[in-house]
Design an enzyme around this catalytic site. Structure first.
Site, mmCIF file in Angstrom:
data_model
loop_
_atom_site.group_PDB
_atom_site.id
_atom_site.type_symbol
_atom_site.label_atom_id
_atom_site.label_comp_id
_atom_site.label_asym_id
_atom_site.label_seq_id
_atom_site.Cartn_x
_atom_site.Cartn_y
_atom_site.Cartn_z
ATOM 1 N N HIS A 1 -23.164 25.251 46.980
ATOM 2 C CA HIS A 1 -23.461 25.613 45.604
ATOM 3 C C HIS A 1 -22.511 24.892 44.642
ATOM 4 C CE1 HIS A 1 -24.822 27.827 42.147
ATOM 5 N NE2 HIS A 1 -23.549 27.865 41.778
ATOM 6 N N LYS B 1 -56.012 13.084 47.652
ATOM 7 C CA LYS B 1 -55.857 11.756 48.232
ATOM 8 C C LYS B 1 -54.926 11.898 49.416
ATOM 9 C CE LYS B 1 -56.749 8.632 44.450
ATOM 10 N NZ LYS B 1 -57.200 9.492 43.374
ATOM 11 N N ASN C 1 -23.989 -0.129 26.903
ATOM 12 C CA ASN C 1 -25.287 -0.780 26.726
ATOM 13 C C ASN C 1 -25.277 -1.575 25.420
ATOM 14 O OD1 ASN C 1 -28.053 -1.355 26.207
ATOM 15 N ND2 ASN C 1 -28.639 0.360 27.512
ATOM 16 N N PHE D 1 -55.285 15.431 29.485
ATOM 17 C CA PHE D 1 -55.074 16.835 29.852
ATOM 18 C C PHE D 1 -53.582 17.171 29.865
ATOM 19 C CE2 PHE D 1 -54.264 20.100 33.142
ATOM 20 C CZ PHE D 1 -54.873 21.164 32.493
ATOM 21 N N ARG E 1 -59.983 16.667 44.857
ATOM 22 C CA ARG E 1 -59.861 15.239 44.573
ATOM 23 C C ARG E 1 -58.725 14.657 45.396
ATOM 24 N NH1 ARG E 1 -59.141 15.579 38.165
ATOM 25 N NH2 ARG E 1 -59.179 13.325 38.334
ATOM 26 N N HIS F 1 -29.880 -1.713 38.009
ATOM 27 C CA HIS F 1 -28.820 -1.004 37.303
ATOM 28 C C HIS F 1 -29.247 0.433 37.063
ATOM 29 C CE1 HIS F 1 -31.653 -2.325 34.196
ATOM 30 N NE2 HIS F 1 -31.217 -1.315 33.450
ATOM 31 N N ALA G 1 -37.930 -0.018 33.196
ATOM 32 C CA ALA G 1 -36.848 -0.985 33.390
ATOM 33 C C ALA G 1 -37.156 -2.257 32.604
ATOM 34 C CB ALA G 1 -36.681 -1.305 34.873
ATOM 35 N N HIS H 1 -27.429 24.966 39.759
ATOM 36 C CA HIS H 1 -27.185 24.163 40.951
ATOM 37 C C HIS H 1 -27.742 22.771 40.645
ATOM 38 C CE1 HIS H 1 -27.049 24.737 45.575
ATOM 39 N NE2 HIS H 1 -27.303 23.442 45.403
ATOM 40 N N GLN I 1 -28.305 3.986 34.383
ATOM 41 C CA GLN I 1 -27.826 4.228 33.028
ATOM 42 C C GLN I 1 -27.300 5.651 32.879
ATOM 43 O OE1 GLN I 1 -30.360 2.562 29.770
ATOM 44 N NE2 GLN I 1 -31.790 2.101 31.431
HETATM 45 ZN ZN LIG Z 1 -26.753 27.339 44.222
#
Ligand SMILES: [Zn+2]
Ligand SMILES: [Zn+2]
Length: 342
Positions: A239, A22, A75, A307, A20, A165, A159, A292, A167
Protein backbone atom coordinates in the site's frame (compact mmCIF):
# COMPACT_ATOMS: atom_id res chain seq x y z
CA UNK A 1 -25.38 -10.90 -23.96
CA UNK A 2 -24.04 -7.34 -23.68
CA UNK A 3 -23.23 -6.18 -20.20
CA UNK A 4 -22.78 -2.90 -18.32
CA UNK A 5 -19.95 -2.77 -15.81
CA UNK A 6 -19.25 -0.06 -13.28
CA UNK A 7 -15.74 1.20 -12.69
CA UNK A 8 -15.20 0.74 -8.97
CA UNK A 9 -13.62 4.14 -8.37
CA UNK A 10 -14.77 6.48 -11.13
CA UNK A 11 -18.29 4.96 -10.74
CA UNK A 12 -18.62 5.38 -14.52
CA UNK A 13 -20.49 2.71 -16.44
CA UNK A 14 -19.02 0.96 -19.45
CA UNK A 15 -20.86 -1.11 -22.05
CA UNK A 16 -19.08 -4.36 -22.79
CA UNK A 17 -20.61 -5.02 -26.19
CA UNK A 18 -20.21 -8.75 -26.49
CA UNK A 19 -22.61 -8.85 -29.46
CA UNK A 20 -20.07 -6.83 -31.37
CA UNK A 21 -17.26 -8.59 -29.55
CA UNK A 22 -13.95 -8.85 -31.23
CA UNK A 23 -11.37 -11.49 -30.53
CA UNK A 24 -8.38 -9.65 -29.08
CA UNK A 25 -6.15 -10.49 -32.03
CA UNK A 26 -8.58 -8.77 -34.41
CA UNK A 27 -7.41 -5.47 -32.95
CA UNK A 28 -3.78 -5.96 -33.98
CA UNK A 29 -2.66 -3.01 -36.08
CA UNK A 30 -1.26 -5.08 -38.98
CA UNK A 31 1.09 -2.20 -39.68
CA UNK A 32 4.48 -2.93 -41.04
CA UNK A 33 6.97 -1.95 -38.37
CA UNK A 34 8.72 1.26 -39.41
CA UNK A 35 12.49 0.96 -39.62
CA UNK A 36 13.64 3.58 -37.10
CA UNK A 37 17.35 4.46 -37.10
CA UNK A 38 19.23 4.43 -33.78
CA UNK A 39 20.61 7.91 -34.48
CA UNK A 40 19.17 10.88 -36.37
CA UNK A 41 21.51 13.80 -36.90
CA UNK A 42 18.77 16.44 -36.79
CA UNK A 43 17.03 15.04 -33.67
CA UNK A 44 17.55 17.34 -30.65
CA UNK A 45 17.18 14.35 -28.30
CA UNK A 46 19.98 12.32 -29.94
CA UNK A 47 23.48 12.37 -28.39
CA UNK A 48 25.68 15.19 -29.67
CA UNK A 49 22.70 17.57 -29.99
CA UNK A 50 22.42 18.41 -26.29
CA UNK A 51 23.05 22.09 -27.13
CA UNK A 52 19.79 22.19 -29.12
CA UNK A 53 17.66 21.58 -26.02
CA UNK A 54 17.17 23.69 -22.87
CA UNK A 55 19.77 22.94 -20.18
CA UNK A 56 19.19 19.58 -18.47
CA UNK A 57 17.71 19.47 -14.97
CA UNK A 58 18.82 15.86 -14.38
CA UNK A 59 21.05 13.34 -16.09
CA UNK A 60 22.08 9.76 -15.38
CA UNK A 61 24.78 8.97 -14.57
CA UNK A 62 25.15 12.17 -12.58
CA UNK A 63 28.33 14.13 -13.34
CA UNK A 64 29.33 15.16 -16.82
CA UNK A 65 32.18 12.77 -17.69
CA UNK A 66 30.35 9.64 -18.85
CA UNK A 67 27.83 9.62 -21.71
CA UNK A 68 24.27 10.03 -20.43
CA UNK A 69 21.77 7.18 -20.25
CA UNK A 70 18.71 9.31 -19.30
CA UNK A 71 18.31 13.10 -19.55
CA UNK A 72 15.57 15.34 -18.18
CA UNK A 73 15.09 18.77 -19.75
CA UNK A 74 12.44 21.49 -19.56
CA UNK A 75 10.05 21.18 -22.51
CA UNK A 76 11.00 23.75 -25.13
CA UNK A 77 7.30 24.11 -25.99
CA UNK A 78 6.03 23.98 -22.43
CA UNK A 79 2.28 24.01 -21.73
CA UNK A 80 2.92 25.88 -18.48
CA UNK A 81 5.69 28.18 -17.30
CA UNK A 82 7.68 28.11 -14.06
CA UNK A 83 8.50 31.79 -14.68
CA UNK A 84 5.04 33.04 -13.69
CA UNK A 85 3.25 32.89 -10.34
CA UNK A 86 -0.09 31.04 -9.98
CA UNK A 87 -2.09 34.18 -9.37
CA UNK A 88 -5.83 33.57 -9.24
CA UNK A 89 -8.55 35.87 -10.50
CA UNK A 90 -12.32 35.56 -10.51
CA UNK A 91 -14.62 37.80 -12.51
CA UNK A 92 -18.30 36.81 -12.47
CA UNK A 93 -18.06 33.03 -12.95
CA UNK A 94 -14.81 33.14 -14.91
CA UNK A 95 -12.00 31.77 -12.81
CA UNK A 96 -8.44 32.00 -14.07
CA UNK A 97 -4.93 31.21 -12.84
CA UNK A 98 -1.81 32.60 -14.45
CA UNK A 99 -0.17 29.67 -16.24
CA UNK A 100 2.32 28.53 -13.62
CA UNK A 101 3.67 24.98 -13.76
CA UNK A 102 6.50 22.73 -14.82
CA UNK A 103 6.63 20.78 -18.06
CA UNK A 104 9.62 18.48 -18.41
CA UNK A 105 10.74 15.89 -20.92
CA UNK A 106 12.45 12.68 -19.85
CA UNK A 107 14.55 11.39 -22.74
CA UNK A 108 14.23 7.63 -22.29
CA UNK A 109 17.65 6.69 -23.71
CA UNK A 110 20.25 7.93 -26.21
CA UNK A 111 18.83 5.41 -28.73
CA UNK A 112 16.48 7.11 -31.23
CA UNK A 113 14.77 3.75 -31.86
CA UNK A 114 14.73 2.69 -28.20
CA UNK A 115 11.01 2.36 -27.43
CA UNK A 116 10.56 1.27 -23.82
CA UNK A 117 9.26 -2.17 -24.79
CA UNK A 118 12.58 -2.80 -26.54
CA UNK A 119 14.94 -1.41 -23.89
CA UNK A 120 16.71 -3.44 -21.22
CA UNK A 121 15.05 -3.72 -17.80
CA UNK A 122 18.01 -1.84 -16.32
CA UNK A 123 17.37 1.10 -18.67
CA UNK A 124 13.62 1.12 -17.86
CA UNK A 125 14.59 1.18 -14.17
CA UNK A 126 16.78 4.24 -14.82
CA UNK A 127 13.86 6.00 -16.52
CA UNK A 128 11.60 5.20 -13.54
CA UNK A 129 14.28 6.50 -11.16
CA UNK A 130 14.36 9.74 -13.13
CA UNK A 131 10.54 9.96 -12.82
CA UNK A 132 10.83 9.52 -9.05
CA UNK A 133 13.61 12.03 -8.66
CA UNK A 134 11.78 14.76 -10.56
CA UNK A 135 8.44 13.86 -8.96
CA UNK A 136 9.91 14.27 -5.47
CA UNK A 137 11.88 17.42 -6.31
CA UNK A 138 8.87 19.22 -7.82
CA UNK A 139 6.53 17.99 -5.05
CA UNK A 140 8.50 20.18 -2.63
CA UNK A 141 7.34 23.31 -4.47
CA UNK A 142 4.39 24.66 -2.46
CA UNK A 143 2.82 26.09 -5.61
CA UNK A 144 2.59 22.64 -7.19
CA UNK A 145 -0.60 20.73 -6.36
CA UNK A 146 -0.45 17.78 -8.72
CA UNK A 147 2.10 16.03 -10.95
CA UNK A 148 1.22 13.86 -13.93
CA UNK A 149 3.88 11.63 -15.49
CA UNK A 150 3.00 10.15 -18.85
CA UNK A 151 4.24 8.67 -22.09
CA UNK A 152 2.79 9.16 -25.55
CA UNK A 153 3.89 6.44 -27.96
CA UNK A 154 2.94 6.99 -31.60
CA UNK A 155 1.21 9.82 -33.43
CA UNK A 156 -2.34 8.73 -32.48
CA UNK A 157 -1.27 8.84 -28.83
CA UNK A 158 -0.05 12.41 -29.20
CA UNK A 159 3.68 11.90 -29.68
CA UNK A 160 5.11 14.72 -31.79
CA UNK A 161 8.80 13.72 -31.46
CA UNK A 162 9.91 10.30 -32.67
CA UNK A 163 12.79 9.93 -30.19
CA UNK A 164 11.25 7.96 -27.26
CA UNK A 165 10.60 10.18 -24.29
CA UNK A 166 8.24 10.63 -21.37
CA UNK A 167 6.82 13.83 -19.92
CA UNK A 168 5.96 15.32 -16.59
CA UNK A 169 3.54 18.20 -16.04
CA UNK A 170 3.21 19.81 -12.61
CA UNK A 171 0.04 21.90 -12.22
CA UNK A 172 -1.03 24.46 -9.61
CA UNK A 173 -4.41 22.71 -9.26
CA UNK A 174 -5.64 19.18 -8.57
CA UNK A 175 -7.56 18.02 -11.68
CA UNK A 176 -11.23 17.34 -10.92
CA UNK A 177 -10.90 13.75 -12.20
CA UNK A 178 -8.15 13.16 -9.62
CA UNK A 179 -10.27 14.84 -6.91
CA UNK A 180 -13.18 12.58 -7.79
CA UNK A 181 -11.00 9.45 -7.61
CA UNK A 182 -9.59 10.55 -4.25
CA UNK A 183 -13.08 11.28 -2.98
CA UNK A 184 -14.46 7.89 -3.99
CA UNK A 185 -11.45 6.18 -2.42
CA UNK A 186 -11.95 8.16 0.79
CA UNK A 187 -15.65 7.32 0.88
CA UNK A 188 -14.83 3.61 0.54
CA UNK A 189 -12.22 3.91 3.27
CA UNK A 190 -14.73 5.61 5.58
CA UNK A 191 -17.46 3.03 4.84
CA UNK A 192 -15.40 -0.15 4.90
CA UNK A 193 -12.18 0.77 6.70
CA UNK A 194 -9.81 -0.43 3.99
CA UNK A 195 -8.04 0.84 0.86
CA UNK A 196 -10.29 -0.17 -2.03
CA UNK A 197 -7.29 -0.65 -4.31
CA UNK A 198 -5.64 -3.08 -1.85
CA UNK A 199 -8.96 -4.94 -1.74
CA UNK A 200 -9.24 -5.14 -5.52
CA UNK A 201 -5.62 -6.24 -5.96
CA UNK A 202 -6.12 -9.04 -3.42
CA UNK A 203 -9.35 -10.29 -5.04
CA UNK A 204 -7.97 -10.03 -8.59
CA UNK A 205 -4.93 -12.10 -7.62
CA UNK A 206 -7.28 -14.70 -6.09
CA UNK A 207 -9.52 -14.77 -9.19
CA UNK A 208 -6.64 -14.73 -11.71
CA UNK A 209 -8.98 -14.12 -14.69
CA UNK A 210 -7.88 -10.56 -15.38
CA UNK A 211 -4.23 -10.90 -14.26
CA UNK A 212 -1.68 -10.43 -17.06
CA UNK A 213 1.52 -10.86 -15.05
CA UNK A 214 2.80 -10.56 -11.52
CA UNK A 215 6.23 -9.61 -10.21
CA UNK A 216 7.49 -9.61 -6.66
CA UNK A 217 6.15 -6.13 -5.90
CA UNK A 218 3.77 -5.28 -8.77
CA UNK A 219 0.85 -6.88 -10.58
CA UNK A 220 -0.53 -5.99 -14.04
CA UNK A 221 -4.22 -6.65 -14.68
CA UNK A 222 -6.91 -5.87 -17.21
CA UNK A 223 -9.42 -3.38 -15.84
CA UNK A 224 -12.78 -5.00 -14.87
CA UNK A 225 -14.77 -2.10 -16.36
CA UNK A 226 -12.24 -1.18 -19.04
CA UNK A 227 -13.49 1.73 -21.14
CA UNK A 228 -11.24 0.74 -24.03
CA UNK A 229 -9.75 -2.59 -25.21
CA UNK A 230 -6.63 -3.70 -23.32
CA UNK A 231 -6.77 -0.91 -20.71
CA UNK A 232 -4.33 -2.31 -18.14
CA UNK A 233 -3.43 -1.20 -14.62
CA UNK A 234 -0.19 -1.97 -12.78
CA UNK A 235 -0.56 -1.77 -8.99
CA UNK A 236 2.14 -1.92 -6.32
CA UNK A 237 1.35 -4.82 -3.96
CA UNK A 238 2.43 -2.71 -0.99
CA UNK A 239 0.00 0.00 0.00
CA UNK A 240 1.44 3.35 -1.12
CA UNK A 241 -0.50 6.52 -1.92
CA UNK A 242 2.32 8.42 -3.60
CA UNK A 243 4.53 7.29 -6.47
CA UNK A 244 7.31 9.29 -4.80
CA UNK A 245 7.55 6.61 -2.08
CA UNK A 246 8.61 3.81 -4.45
CA UNK A 247 11.86 2.12 -3.28
CA UNK A 248 14.83 1.11 -5.45
CA UNK A 249 13.87 -2.55 -5.13
CA UNK A 250 10.33 -1.76 -6.22
CA UNK A 251 11.62 0.28 -9.16
CA UNK A 252 13.61 -2.74 -10.35
CA UNK A 253 10.48 -4.92 -10.18
CA UNK A 254 8.21 -2.33 -11.82
CA UNK A 255 10.76 -2.01 -14.64
CA UNK A 256 10.38 -5.74 -15.29
CA UNK A 257 6.56 -5.76 -15.12
CA UNK A 258 6.10 -2.57 -17.18
CA UNK A 259 8.61 -3.55 -19.83
CA UNK A 260 7.16 -7.06 -20.15
CA UNK A 261 3.62 -5.68 -20.41
CA UNK A 262 4.66 -3.15 -23.07
CA UNK A 263 6.56 -5.89 -24.92
CA UNK A 264 3.50 -8.18 -24.87
CA UNK A 265 1.33 -5.36 -26.26
CA UNK A 266 4.02 -4.51 -28.84
CA UNK A 267 4.41 -8.11 -30.00
CA UNK A 268 0.80 -9.27 -29.59
CA UNK A 269 -0.97 -6.24 -31.05
CA UNK A 270 1.80 -5.21 -33.47
CA UNK A 271 3.05 -2.01 -31.91
CA UNK A 272 -0.15 -0.02 -31.40
CA UNK A 273 0.05 3.63 -30.38
CA UNK A 274 -0.26 3.81 -26.63
CA UNK A 275 -0.31 6.09 -23.59
CA UNK A 276 0.65 5.28 -20.08
CA UNK A 277 0.39 7.46 -17.05
CA UNK A 278 1.39 7.27 -13.41
CA UNK A 279 -1.68 8.03 -11.30
CA UNK A 280 -0.42 9.10 -7.93
CA UNK A 281 -2.09 10.87 -5.04
CA UNK A 282 -1.05 14.51 -4.92
CA UNK A 283 2.01 15.06 -2.71
CA UNK A 284 -0.05 16.33 0.23
CA UNK A 285 -1.76 12.90 0.38
CA UNK A 286 1.50 10.94 0.60
CA UNK A 287 0.96 8.45 3.41
CA UNK A 288 -2.85 8.49 2.98
CA UNK A 289 -4.47 5.17 3.85
CA UNK A 290 -7.33 5.53 1.38
CA UNK A 291 -5.45 6.02 -1.91
CA UNK A 292 -3.08 3.71 -3.79
CA UNK A 293 -1.08 4.82 -6.83
CA UNK A 294 -0.90 2.84 -10.04
CA UNK A 295 0.19 2.94 -13.66
CA UNK A 296 -2.54 3.06 -16.29
CA UNK A 297 -1.62 1.71 -19.74
CA UNK A 298 -4.03 2.53 -22.58
CA UNK A 299 -3.33 1.17 -26.09
CA UNK A 300 -5.01 3.42 -28.66
CA UNK A 301 -6.84 0.79 -30.67
CA UNK A 302 -10.20 2.51 -31.10
CA UNK A 303 -11.44 6.05 -31.59
CA UNK A 304 -13.69 8.07 -29.34
CA UNK A 305 -16.97 8.65 -31.17
CA UNK A 306 -20.25 10.51 -30.67
CA UNK A 307 -21.74 8.27 -27.99
CA UNK A 308 -18.64 8.62 -25.81
CA UNK A 309 -18.56 12.40 -26.30
CA UNK A 310 -22.28 12.71 -25.63
CA UNK A 311 -22.57 10.45 -22.60
CA UNK A 312 -19.11 10.10 -21.13
CA UNK A 313 -19.77 6.34 -21.29
CA UNK A 314 -17.66 4.05 -23.42
CA UNK A 315 -18.45 0.98 -25.48
CA UNK A 316 -15.69 -1.62 -25.25
CA UNK A 317 -15.77 -4.43 -27.79
CA UNK A 318 -13.17 -6.66 -26.13
CA UNK A 319 -13.90 -8.61 -22.94
CA UNK A 320 -11.24 -7.69 -20.36
CA UNK A 321 -10.94 -11.39 -19.42
CA UNK A 322 -10.24 -12.30 -23.05
CA UNK A 323 -7.68 -9.48 -23.30
CA UNK A 324 -5.91 -10.79 -20.17
CA UNK A 325 -5.82 -14.33 -21.53
CA UNK A 326 -4.48 -13.07 -24.85
CA UNK A 327 -1.68 -11.03 -23.23
CA UNK A 328 -0.75 -13.86 -20.85
CA UNK A 329 -0.12 -16.07 -23.89
CA UNK A 330 2.20 -13.62 -25.70
CA UNK A 331 5.63 -15.04 -24.89
CA UNK A 332 8.37 -12.54 -24.09
CA UNK A 333 11.66 -13.80 -22.74
CA UNK A 334 13.91 -11.67 -20.61
CA UNK A 335 16.31 -10.83 -23.45
CA UNK A 336 13.48 -9.79 -25.79
CA UNK A 337 14.25 -6.81 -27.97
CA UNK A 338 16.85 -5.25 -25.66
CA UNK A 339 18.69 -2.68 -27.72
CA UNK A 340 20.22 -0.44 -25.09
CA UNK A 341 23.39 -1.05 -23.14
CA UNK A 342 22.66 -3.23 -20.08
ZN1 LIG B 1 -3.86 0.26 -0.88
ZN1 LIG C 1 16.78 11.07 -31.58
Amino acid sequence: MPELRQNFFSKEWVIIATERAKRPEELATHRTAPAIPAFVETCPFCPGNEGKTPAEVLRFPTGATEPWTVRVIPNKFAALSSEVQPKRTLRHLWRRIDGFGFHEVIIDSPDHSGYMALLSEAQVARILSAYRERYNALSLDQRVNHITIFKNHGADAGASMQHPHSQLIATPVIPSQVRHRLFEALRHYDDVGECMFCHVVEREIEDQVRIVLKGEHFVAMEVFAAATPFATHIFPLRHMASFGDITDMEIADLAGVLRTLLAKIYAGLENPDLNFTVRSAPAEYAGARHFHWYVSVIPRLTRVAGFELGSGMFINTVLPEAAAEFLRKVAIDKAWGATAAP
